[in-house]
Design an enzyme around this catalytic site. Sequence first.
Site, PDB file in Angstrom:
ATOM      1  N   SER A   1     -75.857  18.988  69.389  1.00  0.00           N
ATOM      2  CA  SER A   1     -75.341  20.551  69.561  1.00  0.00           C
ATOM      3  C   SER A   1     -76.394  21.104  70.429  1.00  0.00           C
ATOM      4  O   SER A   1     -76.453  20.574  71.711  1.00  0.00           O
ATOM      5  CB  SER A   1     -75.304  21.196  68.072  1.00  0.00           C
ATOM      6  OG  SER A   1     -74.626  22.516  68.539  1.00  0.00           O
ATOM      7  N   ALA A   2     -77.185  21.965  70.066  1.00  0.00           N
ATOM      8  CA  ALA A   2     -78.021  22.983  70.852  1.00  0.00           C
ATOM      9  C   ALA A   2     -79.112  21.960  71.568  1.00  0.00           C
ATOM     10  O   ALA A   2     -79.470  21.887  72.643  1.00  0.00           O
ATOM     11  CB  ALA A   2     -78.744  23.934  70.251  1.00  0.00           C
TER      12      ALA A   2
END
Lengths: 236, 236
Positions: free
Chosen positions: B123-124
């Site tokens: 994700s991030a």
Amino acid sequence: MQKNLIIASTSTLYGGGYLEYLIPELEKHFADCQSILFIPYARPGGMTHDDYTARVKTAFAPLGKTVTGLHEFEDPVQAVREAEAIFTGGGNTFLLVTQLYKYKVMGVLAEVVKNGTPYLGSSAGSNITGLTMQTTNDMPIIYPPDFRTLGLIPFNLNPHYLDADMQSKHMGETRETRIKEFHQFNTVPVLGLREGSWLEVKGDQITLKGNLSARLFRQGKDAEELETGSDLSWIK
Amino acid sequence: MQKNLIIASTSTLYGGGYLEYLIPELEKHFADCQSILFIPYARPGGMTHDDYTARVKTAFAPLGKTVTGLHEFEDPVQAVREAEAIFTGGGNTFLLVTQLYKYKVMGVLAEVVKNGTPYLGSSAGSNITGLTMQTTNDMPIIYPPDFRTLGLIPFNLNPHYLDADMQSKHMGETRETRIKEFHQFNTVPVLGLREGSWLEVKGDQITLKGNLSARLFRQGKDAEELETGSDLSWIK
């Protein structure tokens, strides 16, 4: 003169025309103005500033208003200062804020609206009426010099507010989770404004309008639903 | 040594445990390492850095790996330089990027991963392997000093990629619309990586893994679906 704003979650409802659901309100809101200055800066493409302005002209034609785009003026600061009324349309908030700073319009826009120039915002144009743009849903397609915005209301907005879809198998954050993350670092209250809702601001009086409730998020407090017609002037 | 990354859309699939679907891949990916340095900076709260690191320790315990959080080190730059392997977890990309710049870790992180330190992102933590963070889905809860990120792959990612819901009556922008807006101002290609997909990077070779196709967006071109197993090394 006192502050006089309509701050709408969206310009368009599903199946409706541009600004259509707001027309009866806008007739009253802009009753004393012949002309409206339109700020098209949020639009990142797909449509030119001229085309975007033409769409707004069409929407306001039945009300007998003339509409001019801010991009048509050589001196945008002077255009904002002299405007009878102002409408900022939606698009991308990162872009809108970048452009407002670039053309040095942010300060004068806050000033004239505080002093009574009637204002209409939709989506990104509503987002900027809060203290910062930090509760936008938009993608950071451009790097703004600052996240601070007009501060015409003493809290932030999340336009197009969406309730979590309990059936979803998607693992991305819900809107509520994102706003709670904001409150890990910021004390500013956030109002989730659903599509079809708007705020009416008259001086220091802020009222929730439309058919829906809005969702208020405050640091360290449970989220709460506020019914339409509620006085929101206490939120800060 | 050559670049060696797993870049995952999400840490967790619906109904599954943390990193569970990736465990067979991670066993191979981290085969030569005893220890993993975990970067918890993306987590905006709800969970402390210690708790987040504990969750990662639990996930890697069956593989016999020790996990240490970057926040436990007095000198994070040195910790990154000396790490056997690195995992950056998900959360908020604006926060992660702000912290990486604040602790002056962005440069050294890019350097060691380019030089062969095995890297896992979710994700991030995957978003930052691209050229910029400008195609994140996250809310701008904090103002980063720069949107540029690690540049370990020659394009940008949109993790948790979501197809438009044709049944929806919501008028907010779809993910595809947002990425097209990005391309009004940026030439960088964007890969929409659906949950359950990941990129395997071995030197200059980039391969799409998992069961799903990914969606590639390029400026001035139609979006296209790339099948799993595709060589993505040509994208730039």
